[in-house]
Design a protein around this motif. Sequence first.
Motif, PDB file in Angstrom:
ATOM      1  N   PRO A 228       0.925  -1.301  -0.016  1.00 41.90           N
ATOM      2  CA  PRO A 228      -0.062   0.096   0.047  1.00 41.90           C
ATOM      3  C   PRO A 228       0.638   1.365   0.059  1.00 41.90           C
ATOM      4  CG  PRO A 228      -0.115  -1.304   2.145  1.00 41.90           C
ATOM      5  CD  PRO A 228       0.670  -2.101   1.167  1.00 41.90           C
ATOM      6  N   ASP A 229       1.942   1.210   0.617  1.00 41.85           N
ATOM      7  CA  ASP A 229       2.765   2.419   0.724  1.00 41.85           C
ATOM      8  C   ASP A 229       3.518   2.740  -0.759  1.00 41.85           C
ATOM      9  OD1 ASP A 229       4.341   0.142   1.179  1.00 41.85           O
ATOM     10  OD2 ASP A 229       5.960   1.211   2.158  1.00 41.85           O
ATOM     11  N   MET A 230       3.388   1.893  -1.617  1.00 43.43           N
ATOM     12  CA  MET A 230       3.907   1.979  -2.853  1.00 43.43           C
ATOM     13  C   MET A 230       3.174   2.717  -3.841  1.00 43.43           C
ATOM     14  SD  MET A 230       7.245   0.959  -2.948  1.00 43.43           S
ATOM     15  CE  MET A 230       7.834   0.409  -4.480  1.00 43.43           C
ATOM     16  N   LEU A 231       1.918   2.890  -3.562  1.00 42.25           N
ATOM     17  CA  LEU A 231       0.718   3.481  -4.456  1.00 42.25           C
ATOM     18  C   LEU A 231       0.554   4.999  -4.297  1.00 42.25           C
ATOM     19  CD1 LEU A 231      -2.293   0.775  -3.671  1.00 42.25           C
ATOM     20  CD2 LEU A 231      -0.231   0.703  -5.405  1.00 42.25           C
ATOM     21  N   VAL A 232       0.002   5.580  -5.120  1.00 51.60           N
ATOM     22  CA  VAL A 232      -0.308   6.970  -5.338  1.00 51.60           C
ATOM     23  C   VAL A 232      -1.644   7.289  -5.331  1.00 51.60           C
ATOM     24  CG1 VAL A 232       0.258   9.127  -6.709  1.00 51.60           C
ATOM     25  CG2 VAL A 232       2.096   7.096  -6.660  1.00 51.60           C
ATOM     26  N   PRO A 233      -2.208   7.740  -4.310  1.00 52.64           N
ATOM     27  CA  PRO A 233      -3.843   7.927  -4.126  1.00 52.64           C
ATOM     28  C   PRO A 233      -4.047   8.823  -5.311  1.00 52.64           C
ATOM     29  CG  PRO A 233      -2.716   8.018  -2.137  1.00 52.64           C
ATOM     30  CD  PRO A 233      -1.536   7.979  -3.047  1.00 52.64           C
ATOM     31  N   GLY A 234      -5.389   8.256  -6.053  1.00 54.96           N
ATOM     32  CA  GLY A 234      -5.916   9.105  -6.852  1.00 54.96           C
ATOM     33  C   GLY A 234      -5.313   8.707  -8.433  1.00 54.96           C
ATOM     34  N   THR A 235      -4.253   7.784  -8.395  1.00 53.76           N
ATOM     35  CA  THR A 235      -3.911   7.193  -9.495  1.00 53.76           C
ATOM     36  C   THR A 235      -4.084   5.858  -9.785  1.00 53.76           C
ATOM     37  OG1 THR A 235      -1.704   6.695  -9.063  1.00 53.76           O
ATOM     38  CG2 THR A 235      -2.042   8.987  -9.438  1.00 53.76           C
ATOM     39  N   ALA A 236      -3.519   5.407 -11.060  1.00 55.73           N
ATOM     40  CA  ALA A 236      -3.769   3.650 -11.261  1.00 55.73           C
ATOM     41  C   ALA A 236      -2.575   2.885 -10.905  1.00 55.73           C
ATOM     42  CB  ALA A 236      -4.355   3.373 -12.716  1.00 55.73           C
ATOM     43  N   THR A 237      -1.688   3.522 -10.161  1.00 59.52           N
ATOM     44  CA  THR A 237      -0.353   2.878  -9.804  1.00 59.52           C
ATOM     45  C   THR A 237      -0.654   1.619  -9.083  1.00 59.52           C
ATOM     46  OG1 THR A 237       0.670   5.115  -9.658  1.00 59.52           O
ATOM     47  CG2 THR A 237       1.770   3.161  -8.556  1.00 59.52           C
ATOM     48  N   GLY A 238      -0.169   0.583  -9.417  1.00 57.69           N
ATOM     49  CA  GLY A 238      -0.244  -0.646  -8.878  1.00 57.69           C
ATOM     50  C   GLY A 238      -1.271  -1.667  -9.442  1.00 57.69           C
ATOM     51  N   SER A 239      -1.827  -1.059 -10.628  1.00 54.53           N
ATOM     52  CA  SER A 239      -2.820  -2.078 -11.253  1.00 54.53           C
ATOM     53  C   SER A 239      -1.949  -2.750 -12.376  1.00 54.53           C
ATOM     54  CB  SER A 239      -4.030  -1.364 -12.125  1.00 54.53           C
ATOM     55  OG  SER A 239      -4.584  -2.247 -12.773  1.00 54.53           O
ATOM     56  N   ASP A 404       5.508   3.127 -14.082  1.00 50.70           N
ATOM     57  CA  ASP A 404       4.266   3.226 -13.206  1.00 50.70           C
ATOM     58  C   ASP A 404       4.154   4.326 -12.068  1.00 50.70           C
ATOM     59  OD1 ASP A 404       1.450   2.519 -13.035  1.00 50.70           O
ATOM     60  OD2 ASP A 404       1.716   0.726 -11.984  1.00 50.70           O
ATOM     61  N   GLY A 405       5.507   4.614 -11.747  1.00 52.81           N
ATOM     62  CA  GLY A 405       5.552   5.452 -10.722  1.00 52.81           C
ATOM     63  C   GLY A 405       5.355   4.956  -9.174  1.00 52.81           C
ATOM     64  N   PHE A 406       5.850   3.847  -9.002  1.00 54.55           N
ATOM     65  CA  PHE A 406       5.743   3.253  -7.553  1.00 54.55           C
ATOM     66  C   PHE A 406       6.531   3.914  -6.495  1.00 54.55           C
ATOM     67  CE2 PHE A 406       4.518  -0.499 -10.176  1.00 54.55           C
ATOM     68  CZ  PHE A 406       3.336  -0.875  -9.420  1.00 54.55           C
ATOM     69  N   GLY A 407       5.843   4.426  -5.473  1.00 55.82           N
ATOM     70  CA  GLY A 407       6.791   4.264  -4.450  1.00 55.82           C
ATOM     71  C   GLY A 407       7.243   5.782  -3.874  1.00 55.82           C
ATOM     72  N   PRO A 408       6.613   6.834  -4.422  1.00 53.83           N
ATOM     73  CA  PRO A 408       7.072   8.297  -4.131  1.00 53.83           C
ATOM     74  C   PRO A 408       7.077   8.565  -2.662  1.00 53.83           C
ATOM     75  CG  PRO A 408       5.100   8.396  -5.406  1.00 53.83           C
ATOM     76  CD  PRO A 408       5.584   7.071  -5.583  1.00 53.83           C
ATOM     77  N   ASN A 409       6.085   8.093  -1.813  1.00 54.62           N
ATOM     78  CA  ASN A 409       6.075   8.163  -0.627  1.00 54.62           C
ATOM     79  C   ASN A 409       6.007   6.983   0.299  1.00 54.62           C
ATOM     80  OD1 ASN A 409       5.214  11.090  -0.936  1.00 54.62           O
ATOM     81  ND2 ASN A 409       3.219  10.215  -2.007  1.00 54.62           N
ATOM     82  N   CYS A 410       6.751   5.913  -0.155  1.00 62.40           N
ATOM     83  CA  CYS A 410       7.016   4.726   0.403  1.00 62.40           C
ATOM     84  C   CYS A 410       7.499   4.998   1.748  1.00 62.40           C
ATOM     85  CB  CYS A 410       7.832   3.846  -0.528  1.00 62.40           C
ATOM     86  SG  CYS A 410       9.431   4.210  -0.664  1.00 62.40           S
ATOM     87  N   ALA A 411       7.314   3.770   2.764  1.00 64.72           N
ATOM     88  CA  ALA A 411       8.027   4.049   3.880  1.00 64.72           C
ATOM     89  C   ALA A 411       8.777   2.586   4.262  1.00 64.72           C
ATOM     90  CB  ALA A 411       6.850   4.241   4.922  1.00 64.72           C
ATOM     91  N   ALA A 412       7.911   1.391   4.216  1.00 62.90           N
ATOM     92  CA  ALA A 412       8.530   0.143   4.481  1.00 62.90           C
ATOM     93  C   ALA A 412       9.166  -0.585   3.244  1.00 62.90           C
ATOM     94  CB  ALA A 412       7.927  -0.672   5.569  1.00 62.90           C
ATOM     95  N   SER A 413       8.366  -0.500   2.057  1.00 62.30           N
ATOM     96  CA  SER A 413       8.192  -1.283   1.034  1.00 62.30           C
ATOM     97  C   SER A 413       9.114  -0.741  -0.212  1.00 62.30           C
ATOM     98  CB  SER A 413       7.045  -1.438   0.383  1.00 62.30           C
ATOM     99  OG  SER A 413       6.162  -2.108   1.836  1.00 62.30           O
TER     100      SER A 413
END
Length: 682
Positions: A228-239, A404-413
């Motif tokens: 979840p911390d690799m996603l970007v809210p409001g986008t389709a990152t992770g699909s 896909d722009g994963f993880g700009p605000n990541c913490a543990a992952s």
Amino acid sequence: MRLLAASLATATAVVVLPSVDQRLADTASARPLGPTSTTTKITWKRSGTATSPTTTTPSAPVPTTPTPSTPPPTTTVPATPTSIPTSATQTLTQSSAPPAGALFVATNGADTNPGTAAQPLATLAKALTRAQAGQTVVVRGGVYRQGIAGPVDTSLGTTWSTPAANVTIQGYPGETAWFDGTDAVSGWRADSSTRWSAPWSTPTFCGGRYYEKAVFTAQTMAGPCSHPDMLVPGTATGSPQMLFRNGVQLTEVDAASKVTANTFFYDHGARRLVVGADPAGQTMQAAKRAQALAIYNTTGLTIKNIGFRRYGSNEFTNATSGAVALNKVTGAVLDGVAFTQNAGGGLLGWQAKKLTVRHSFLSLNGFDGMLANGSRREALANPSAGIRDDVLVENSRLDGNNTDGFGPNCAASCASAGAKFTQMVGFTLRDNSFSHNGGNKAAGFWCDLACTEGRIYNNAFVSNAAEGLFYEVSDRGTIASNVMVGNGFAVKGSGLMVSAANTRIYNNTIAGNYNNVLIYDDTRVPGAQVGPDTANVVFANNVVTRGASGRPQVTFRAAQTKPSAFMKFFDYNTYHRPSGTATWWLNWEETAYVNGLYDYPAQLAKARSPLSTHDTYSTVSTDPYFVSASTSDYRLQSTSVAGASVALPSDIATMLHVSPTGAGRGALLPAEAATAAQPIVR
């Protein structure tokens, strides 16, 4: 997946080179379980004559680091460097002639055929079940919409296969063979004047668990598609969904209301694709399969001149996080292989010992080009067994990943990179490009969680969003003769970032990064998954220039160990910062985040002798060391005043094909190869 990065074809770069967290495999079980457009030109051979500039060798003792308990494997460095691939297609057409007795696969074949050249098979899966030990499977040119079909056993995460030992899968000379994860989409209907939809189901995605949770809002640290911390809210990152119209990838959005003519939405509940332009008369193809191959527990597998594209792999740590997965495969060789436009990772290795990747293209993937987890836990559990990984990546391109722009605000992952390794016991990276990996987070190369005996030399790390090279909580690294330029500006990162013990850093050119160098310790508990505290670091013969305005060129930061303890040797380096661009040269944080600022090396030499005693520092407006820093030509001038060099340890001199004495400063080439470097056109 959303699509952030520009195509490599439109983001041109030329690189002249000489001559690859938490992704942990389950080693306790016998079955194959996974862990739960600017133009840049970098030129960096020495100009003028083929020999290095004349230098003097100091009489001070040569710094050394502890000898590894198990010597690294003997490798042969080619005397004449070889170019890395200029494109994915270039890697696929160079295959050798088929040997006698080969099995053949072709787009016009049938799995009921005998597999001869005249009567080929249709699928690679059937060929691998028929191939005998040592046999070759030849794949004729064409597009193969094949891969692992569902349903899959979710406890295994994919459908694993175990070919016979020493099987080779190769392309046919002069032909291009692509394994493609997409299928044609049919059954489109008009839902309104601006919306069209078609049924689409992808049960193999995300380890066979794709439909268990909403992709954008319900992912947890147990997946199944993304952390979840690799996603970007409001986008389709992770699909892992991908849709192509006439071969051009459309950007995915996370709501039907956001669909435009050049985007699409996947309705997870209704299992339908939704587009905003009439698909009639268009070729519409969507990702259908998560993986092309998942190989378990075999030896000697070779894949040559084959491409893998457009598979619905994912970011989360499971068996489908790579378009091709190698699990406990020993001695595999991937030569001239392409991984591109996959939704998540390209190549996934779990304890893939003695894996070699060469002359390959692992670029433009949604997540990382390569993910590899090594054998440290297994080695610690069996200390007398001599267990090693000894992975080799050479002459390859790992560029433009994390589209896909994963993880700009990541913490543990956090794990976005051109390549990320963990738990690796012995590896070598040489003569590669790790560049332009983006998505506002990706590093060029990142080794984490107790990597040991990493040898990283003659690589280019250029314009990555985060660090160019990050060697983290690891041990016994050698970082030599690399170029690190223009990294870190998306996240205030560094060209070189090191938090490791017994690590030697020699003869690198580090220029124009947001932070050029950060060497630090942090709070950690060393053990099976975490390396020792930072200690015994050597930093010598490097050239460090420019950088973000107002930033120190070098920062040392304390935690459980302090710079005064962990910097074993810090001297014979060259620095340039034009006057007025910063007020300090080095920040020595003997207490973490408490600045200890030095304006130039002589101040440090006076305060902490003998450190920086032989450093050189220039503040002139025009770079005095390189042929043309303004045009990114980082060759040292033949008359450069960069300064004398300390003698190289013998193993590093042998590795770089130079004499231990008189090597000079900055990235270098062996004399016999000084005029033989090949261009890489991005």
